[in-house]
Design a protein around this motif. Sequence first.
Motif, short mmCIF file in Angstrom:
data_model
loop_
_atom_site.label_atom_id
_atom_site.label_comp_id
_atom_site.label_asym_id
_atom_site.label_seq_id
_atom_site.Cartn_x
_atom_site.Cartn_y
_atom_site.Cartn_z
N THR A 19 38.55 48.75 42.86
CA THR A 19 37.40 47.87 43.02
C THR A 19 37.36 46.79 41.93
N PRO A 20 36.53 45.76 42.12
CA PRO A 20 36.37 44.76 41.06
C PRO A 20 35.90 45.38 39.74
N THR A 21 35.00 46.36 39.82
CA THR A 21 34.54 47.03 38.61
C THR A 21 35.70 47.74 37.91
N HIS A 22 36.57 48.37 38.70
CA HIS A 22 37.76 48.99 38.11
C HIS A 22 38.60 47.97 37.36
N CYS A 23 38.74 46.79 37.92
CA CYS A 23 39.56 45.75 37.29
C CYS A 23 39.00 45.41 35.90
N VAL A 24 37.69 45.19 35.83
CA VAL A 24 37.05 44.87 34.54
C VAL A 24 37.23 46.03 33.57
N GLN A 25 36.98 47.25 34.05
CA GLN A 25 37.09 48.43 33.19
C GLN A 25 38.52 48.64 32.71
N GLN A 49 39.33 36.12 38.46
CA GLN A 49 37.90 35.85 38.27
C GLN A 49 37.12 36.00 39.58
N GLU A 52 36.91 39.83 40.30
CA GLU A 52 35.95 40.50 39.42
C GLU A 52 34.51 40.08 39.72
N GLN A 54 33.47 39.87 42.66
CA GLN A 54 33.29 40.53 43.96
C GLN A 54 33.36 39.54 45.12
N ARG A 62 45.07 41.90 45.20
CA ARG A 62 44.51 43.19 44.81
C ARG A 62 45.61 44.21 44.54
N ALA A 81 35.20 55.71 36.75
CA ALA A 81 35.91 54.78 35.87
C ALA A 81 37.41 55.09 35.94
#
Length: 105
Positions: A19-25, A49, A52, A54, A62, A81
């Motif tokens: 997911t986008p959140t995974h990418c940031v984390q 960008q 991330e 979404q 991806r 996470a």
Amino acid sequence: MASSAMNLILERIALFQFTPTHCVQARGMLGWSVEQLSREAKVSVDDIQRFEAQQDVADAVRLALTYRFEAQGLVFFPGFAPGRGGNVGGAMPTSVDRETYAMTD
């Protein structure tokens, strides 16, 4: 060597789990900036960008991000996470290039 159909199934699983959140984390876990991830995954900064934020990006983008993080030993599951895989040196024995993807852009 996995068949083309098996590769397609595995890629669909990877797309669902990352997911986008995974990418940031994951970037945070590795201490990577968007620019460094762009160089590592051979994906544009704009694509990262957008992802991330979404917004829609191509499946190939991806996958490139997912595979690059997996090569660093990270694993992804929906709702959790990122974690370290059993092979901390890297989950994949060799680097995966875009040409080896079963899906097309």
